[in-house]
Each structure stands twice: as C-alpha cells, then as structure tokens.
Motif scaffolding. Sequence first.
Motif, mmCIF file in Angstrom:
data_model
loop_
_atom_site.group_PDB
_atom_site.id
_atom_site.type_symbol
_atom_site.label_atom_id
_atom_site.label_comp_id
_atom_site.label_asym_id
_atom_site.label_seq_id
_atom_site.Cartn_x
_atom_site.Cartn_y
_atom_site.Cartn_z
ATOM 1 N N SER A 58 -4.474 11.942 10.480
ATOM 2 C CA SER A 58 -4.939 11.686 9.699
ATOM 3 C C SER A 58 -5.699 9.924 10.275
ATOM 4 O O SER A 58 -4.847 9.257 10.639
ATOM 5 N N HIS A 59 -6.999 10.011 10.338
ATOM 6 C CA HIS A 59 -7.733 8.599 10.255
ATOM 7 C C HIS A 59 -6.916 7.255 9.714
ATOM 8 O O HIS A 59 -6.472 6.796 10.212
ATOM 9 N N ILE A 60 -5.919 7.596 8.860
ATOM 10 C CA ILE A 60 -5.383 6.453 8.547
ATOM 11 C C ILE A 60 -3.902 5.714 9.221
ATOM 12 O O ILE A 60 -3.703 5.090 9.106
ATOM 13 N N VAL A 61 -3.423 7.086 9.819
ATOM 14 C CA VAL A 61 -2.453 6.704 10.452
ATOM 15 C C VAL A 61 -2.423 5.802 11.343
ATOM 16 O O VAL A 61 -1.883 5.318 11.813
ATOM 17 N N LYS B 259 -1.283 2.750 12.706
ATOM 18 C CA LYS B 259 -0.558 2.100 14.065
ATOM 19 C C LYS B 259 -1.069 0.563 14.054
ATOM 20 O O LYS B 259 -0.598 0.014 15.323
ATOM 21 N N GLN B 260 -2.076 0.396 14.076
ATOM 22 C CA GLN B 260 -3.353 -0.732 14.198
ATOM 23 C C GLN B 260 -1.919 -1.804 13.851
ATOM 24 O O GLN B 260 -1.495 -2.752 13.820
ATOM 25 N N GLN B 261 -1.867 -1.729 12.134
ATOM 26 C CA GLN B 261 -1.344 -2.326 11.396
ATOM 27 C C GLN B 261 0.394 -2.743 12.089
ATOM 28 O O GLN B 261 1.051 -3.862 12.182
ATOM 29 N N ALA C 254 0.757 -1.087 -0.445
ATOM 30 C CA ALA C 254 -0.294 0.101 0.230
ATOM 31 C C ALA C 254 0.664 1.404 -0.450
ATOM 32 O O ALA C 254 1.447 1.587 1.080
ATOM 33 N N VAL C 255 0.858 1.995 -1.066
ATOM 34 C CA VAL C 255 0.998 3.204 -1.312
ATOM 35 C C VAL C 255 0.582 4.687 -1.132
ATOM 36 O O VAL C 255 -0.318 4.904 -1.572
ATOM 37 N N ILE C 256 0.649 4.610 0.843
ATOM 38 C CA ILE C 256 -0.163 5.788 0.957
ATOM 39 C C ILE C 256 -0.158 7.489 0.068
ATOM 40 O O ILE C 256 1.107 7.541 0.407
ATOM 41 N N GLN D 5 9.125 12.147 8.474
ATOM 42 C CA GLN D 5 8.380 12.970 9.057
ATOM 43 C C GLN D 5 7.106 12.339 9.992
ATOM 44 O O GLN D 5 6.840 13.000 11.071
ATOM 45 N N ILE D 6 6.686 12.147 9.301
ATOM 46 C CA ILE D 6 4.836 11.482 9.854
ATOM 47 C C ILE D 6 4.956 10.469 10.517
ATOM 48 O O ILE D 6 4.621 11.342 11.831
ATOM 49 N N LEU D 7 6.255 9.283 10.882
ATOM 50 C CA LEU D 7 6.349 7.959 11.741
ATOM 51 C C LEU D 7 6.495 8.899 13.542
ATOM 52 O O LEU D 7 6.393 8.608 14.147
ATOM 53 N N LEU D 8 7.737 9.557 12.726
ATOM 54 C CA LEU D 8 7.653 11.162 14.548
ATOM 55 C C LEU D 8 7.251 11.185 15.157
ATOM 56 O O LEU D 8 6.878 11.669 16.327
#
Length: 227
Positions: free
Chosen positions: A66-69, A73-75, A4-6, A90-93
């Motif tokens: 955002s919801h997809i983050v 996290k769940q995955q 999956a490429v977000i 940067q988003i992961l941080l």
Amino acid sequence: MKFAVIVFPGSNCDRDMYYAAKDALGAEAELVWYQTANLENYDAILIPGGFSYGDYLRTGAIASTSHIVNEIKQQAERGTPVLGVCNGFQILLEAGLLPGAMLRNKNLKFMCHFEELIVENSNTMFTSAYESKQMISLPIAHGEGNYYCDDATLDQLKENNQIVFTYASNPNGSINDIAGIINEAGNVLGMMPHPERAVESLLGSADGLELFKSVLNNWRETYVAGA
C-alpha cells in the motif's frame, strides 16, 4: 510527541494502540487511515495487529504494497521510530523493513495468552526503560507468529544485537526463541507480543507501558532537551 496509528482494512488492535499512546502514556495520537497521503507531521508510527486485508495471500503481504507503507519507509529512513506489533510485524517483514519471515505456529493453532519475555537489548529507543535481561509479561494473539530466517541472517541479528525480545518458553517455534527484532539503524521494531494490551495492571500486566515510555523519553531527550 505525536503518534500515528496506522489503520488498514482488517486492523483490530488500532484502538488498543491508540489508547496506549494517548490515554495510558499521555501523548498525542491519531488514527491514520491507510490511504492518507503522508506521515510527515508525526514523531512516531505505530502499525497495529489484526488481519489486514483478511490475511489473504500471506499475513501482511497485501498491506505491505500500500501507498502508506512507502510513506513509512521514507519516514523510517529519516530515523522516525516505527513499531509494528503482530500483524504490524508481519507487514514490516513483507515490506523488507525487517529481515526474515513468519510461518504458522508450530502447533498450527491460533494462540492467545500471556507469555513471559526476556528483554535481550535494553539499549534501544524502544526498551531503554527496561533493564537488560528483565523478564516481562505480555499477551500474544497469533496464528502465524513463528519467526524464521536463514542462518546468515540469524548470525547478523546476533552480531548487531538486533534481537530485542525472546520468549522465556517458546510458544510458537520461532527460531532462537525470537519474539521481537530491530533494524540495524535501531528505529524500526517488530514484535509479535502485544505491549499495547499490557499498559495497565487491570489488563493483567502493565509491562508494555515501559516500551511506550521508552519511545517518549527518547524523543524528549533528542528533541526537547536539545531545543
């Protein structure tokens, strides 16, 4: 294997990531809009670079809410491989999936060129196709790629062998020359250099393809060989 490429508003490396996974690697891949409900049908998640939400507030800060983050996290908790590159790192941080923060480059300028990296940990699902201490060449393209963490966090990263890539010649001021780190569980990798832009020699380097091969090989060993 299916990647999956977000895609966030402002992503601009999503097509590069898609090409790396589908055309260069030969796996299945889909571009997944950030409003998608779930990620359960994917074997790995790729968060590309760019300028999500125009980098307003802080790089990656708005996208991290955002919801997809939450889905990512769940995955990640289930062990799904998650790779965040540049803005993806940067988003992961910002989302707390990796420790530390990003500062502006030490020269306060946007930088875009190839850098030599050292593979510090080749014993991960993202780096098993590399040799330990192998020197590889990947491009960087960032204005805020100066990785920072406090001393306690740095000690923990070293102790747990979570520093995956370092710069041979630090271009941005990152602490301990860090170019990429992994979480304690070993399935979430964040890095500033772009492996997806180095999957064919025509692009200047094919060293990035080994990262995607590592993920695919790990999946095959885990799910195909054991089937």
